[in-house]
Motif scaffolding. Structure first.
Motif, short mmCIF file in Angstrom:
data_model
loop_
_atom_site.label_atom_id
_atom_site.label_comp_id
_atom_site.label_asym_id
_atom_site.label_seq_id
_atom_site.Cartn_x
_atom_site.Cartn_y
_atom_site.Cartn_z
N ARG A 93 14.17 3.62 -1.31
CA ARG A 93 15.62 3.44 -1.23
C ARG A 93 16.28 3.63 -2.60
N ILE A 94 15.59 3.18 -3.66
CA ILE A 94 16.15 3.30 -5.01
C ILE A 94 16.30 4.77 -5.39
N GLY A 95 15.30 5.55 -5.04
CA GLY A 95 15.32 6.97 -5.35
C GLY A 95 14.53 7.31 -6.59
N VAL A 96 13.22 7.50 -6.43
CA VAL A 96 12.35 7.90 -7.53
C VAL A 96 11.73 9.25 -7.16
N ASP A 97 11.06 9.86 -8.12
CA ASP A 97 10.47 11.17 -7.88
C ASP A 97 9.09 11.09 -7.24
N GLY A 98 8.44 9.96 -7.40
CA GLY A 98 7.13 9.78 -6.80
C GLY A 98 6.78 8.31 -6.72
N ILE A 99 5.97 7.96 -5.73
CA ILE A 99 5.47 6.60 -5.59
C ILE A 99 3.95 6.66 -5.74
N ALA A 100 3.45 6.08 -6.82
CA ALA A 100 2.01 5.99 -7.02
C ALA A 100 1.48 4.77 -6.27
N VAL A 101 0.28 4.90 -5.73
CA VAL A 101 -0.34 3.78 -5.01
C VAL A 101 -1.74 3.59 -5.55
N ILE A 102 -1.90 2.59 -6.40
CA ILE A 102 -3.22 2.28 -6.95
C ILE A 102 -4.11 1.78 -5.82
N THR A 103 -5.40 2.05 -5.91
CA THR A 103 -6.31 1.56 -4.88
C THR A 103 -6.25 0.03 -4.82
N PRO A 104 -6.40 -0.55 -3.63
CA PRO A 104 -6.41 -2.01 -3.53
C PRO A 104 -7.45 -2.61 -4.47
N PHE A 105 -7.15 -3.79 -4.99
CA PHE A 105 -8.09 -4.49 -5.86
C PHE A 105 -8.41 -5.84 -5.26
N PHE A 106 -9.55 -6.39 -5.64
CA PHE A 106 -10.12 -7.63 -5.10
C PHE A 106 -10.69 -7.43 -3.70
N ILE A 107 -9.94 -6.76 -2.81
CA ILE A 107 -10.43 -6.48 -1.47
C ILE A 107 -11.34 -5.25 -1.51
N ALA A 108 -12.58 -5.40 -1.09
CA ALA A 108 -13.50 -4.26 -1.05
C ALA A 108 -13.13 -3.36 0.14
N CYS A 109 -12.95 -2.08 -0.13
CA CYS A 109 -12.48 -1.14 0.90
C CYS A 109 -13.53 -0.07 1.20
N THR A 110 -13.63 0.29 2.46
CA THR A 110 -14.39 1.48 2.84
C THR A 110 -13.49 2.69 2.60
N GLN A 111 -14.07 3.87 2.64
CA GLN A 111 -13.26 5.08 2.49
C GLN A 111 -12.28 5.21 3.67
N ASP A 112 -12.71 4.82 4.86
CA ASP A 112 -11.78 4.85 6.01
C ASP A 112 -10.63 3.88 5.79
N GLY A 113 -10.94 2.71 5.20
CA GLY A 113 -9.88 1.75 4.89
C GLY A 113 -8.88 2.31 3.90
N LEU A 114 -9.37 3.04 2.90
CA LEU A 114 -8.48 3.66 1.93
C LEU A 114 -7.61 4.73 2.59
N ILE A 115 -8.18 5.49 3.49
CA ILE A 115 -7.41 6.51 4.19
C ILE A 115 -6.29 5.86 5.01
N ARG A 116 -6.60 4.77 5.69
CA ARG A 116 -5.56 4.06 6.46
C ARG A 116 -4.48 3.52 5.54
N HIS A 117 -4.91 2.94 4.40
CA HIS A 117 -3.98 2.34 3.45
C HIS A 117 -2.98 3.37 2.93
N PHE A 118 -3.49 4.45 2.38
CA PHE A 118 -2.61 5.47 1.79
C PHE A 118 -1.78 6.19 2.85
N SER A 119 -2.38 6.45 3.98
CA SER A 119 -1.65 7.17 5.04
C SER A 119 -0.51 6.33 5.59
N THR A 120 -0.74 5.03 5.73
CA THR A 120 0.30 4.15 6.24
C THR A 120 1.52 4.15 5.32
#
Length: 293
Positions: A93-120
């Motif tokens: 809503r603010i209006g930026v050129d890009g939104i970076a999404v660092i991988t989740p931390f503390f929570i151990a993720c599978t590669q499928d979990g990362l795909i769901r996270h970023f895709s969502t």
């Protein structure tokens, strides 16, 4: 496309640990003057110490100060997809050129979990999303094949690689060569020129807080085909990095080195590094050797 340098901007604090927005705006102006783009609320911006509301206001202040003169990327990544999504929608809503999404931390993720996270997240916003891999800090790593799968998403524009391994960076660069529109930004400051020579779209640098013009000059020299000058500036950047980071945790050293150049940036929120006179003297000696103070 002309390669771009982004600086992972520090967040400035008052003595009482509240954010000093005016000092942060001054750092934005300094980077814009040097010719660098801005990434805010990243690792060097103490994002893990900021509240949700502070990240939103910080982004508004940075975007306002930039005034469209350079690009702004902001990090929305948090351990849970739920909060990451809420932040990403605010930044959208603010209006930026890009939104970076660092991988989740503390929570151990599978590669499928990362795909769901970023895709969502990428599904929910119009702003291009950039993956952000820094496994030494998050203990979750985006495998190159996962990056390849995510590169096919219509709103995932690229990746920031802060892993530090040439092999992984090369694998991400191969994805960029194979998938049109997917960009790779190098995070390690000693690999800026190497990454550009191997097809990176640019870099996102923490060290650029302390050496904004040297960072910008690497990109400028490379872009005009002056490899000798680019190598010279990269050598200076890498040597400064080696000396400074030998003294402690990289983001803490960057913030402290910048503080010794400009005290208005303040310290970081606790329990981050406290000022240490002996360490400050060593940092000061390094700054003098590189004509930074």
């Amino acid at each position: 496309m002309t390669p771009q340098a982004f600086v992972a901007l520090v967040t400035c604090f008052h003595d009482d640990e509240t954010i000093n927005y005016e000092a942060t705006r001054a750092q934005v102006r300094r980077q814009v003057e040097a010719g660098n783009n801005i990434m805010c609320a990243g690792t060097n911006g103490d994002f893990t110490a900021l509240t949700f509301e502070e990240k939103v206001r910080l982004t508004k202040e940075v975007v306002d100060e930039v005034g469209g003169r350079v690009k702004v990327i902001v990090n929305a990544g948090m351990p849970a997809t739920f909060e990451t999504l809420k932040l990403a929608r605010e930044f959208d809503r603010i209006g930026v050129d890009g939104i970076a999404v660092i991988t989740p931390f503390f929570i151990a993720c599978t590669q499928d979990g990362l795909i769901r996270h970023f895709s969502t997240v990428a599904d929910a916003v119009e702003t291009p999303v950039y993956l952000y891999d820094i496994p030494a800090r998050t203990h979750n790593h985006i495998e190159p094949e996962t990056a390849r799968r995510l590169a096919g998403h219509g709103n995932i524009a690229g990746i920031k690689d802060s892993g530090g391994a040439k092999e992984t960076l090369e694998a991400y660069l191969q994805v960029a060569r194979d998938v049109a529109g997917f960009e790779v930004y190098s995070g390690p400051d000693h690999l800026v020129l190497w990454a550009l020579q191997n097809g990176a779209a640019g870099c996102i640098s923490g060290l650029g807080n302390t050496m904004p013009h040297v960072l910008a000059d690497i990109l400028k020299a490379y872009s005009r085909g002056d490899l000798a000058e680019a190598e010279k500036q990269q050598a200076t950047f890498a040597a400064f990095r080696t000396e400074l980071y030998a003294l402690g945790f990289a983001p803490a050293m960057v913030k402290r080195a910048l503080y010794l150049q400009d005290a208005s940036v303040g310290a970081s929120r606790q329990p981050a590094l406290l000022p240490d006179r002996e360490q400050d003297l060593l940092i000061g000696e390094i700054l003098k050797r590189y004509n930074l103070c």
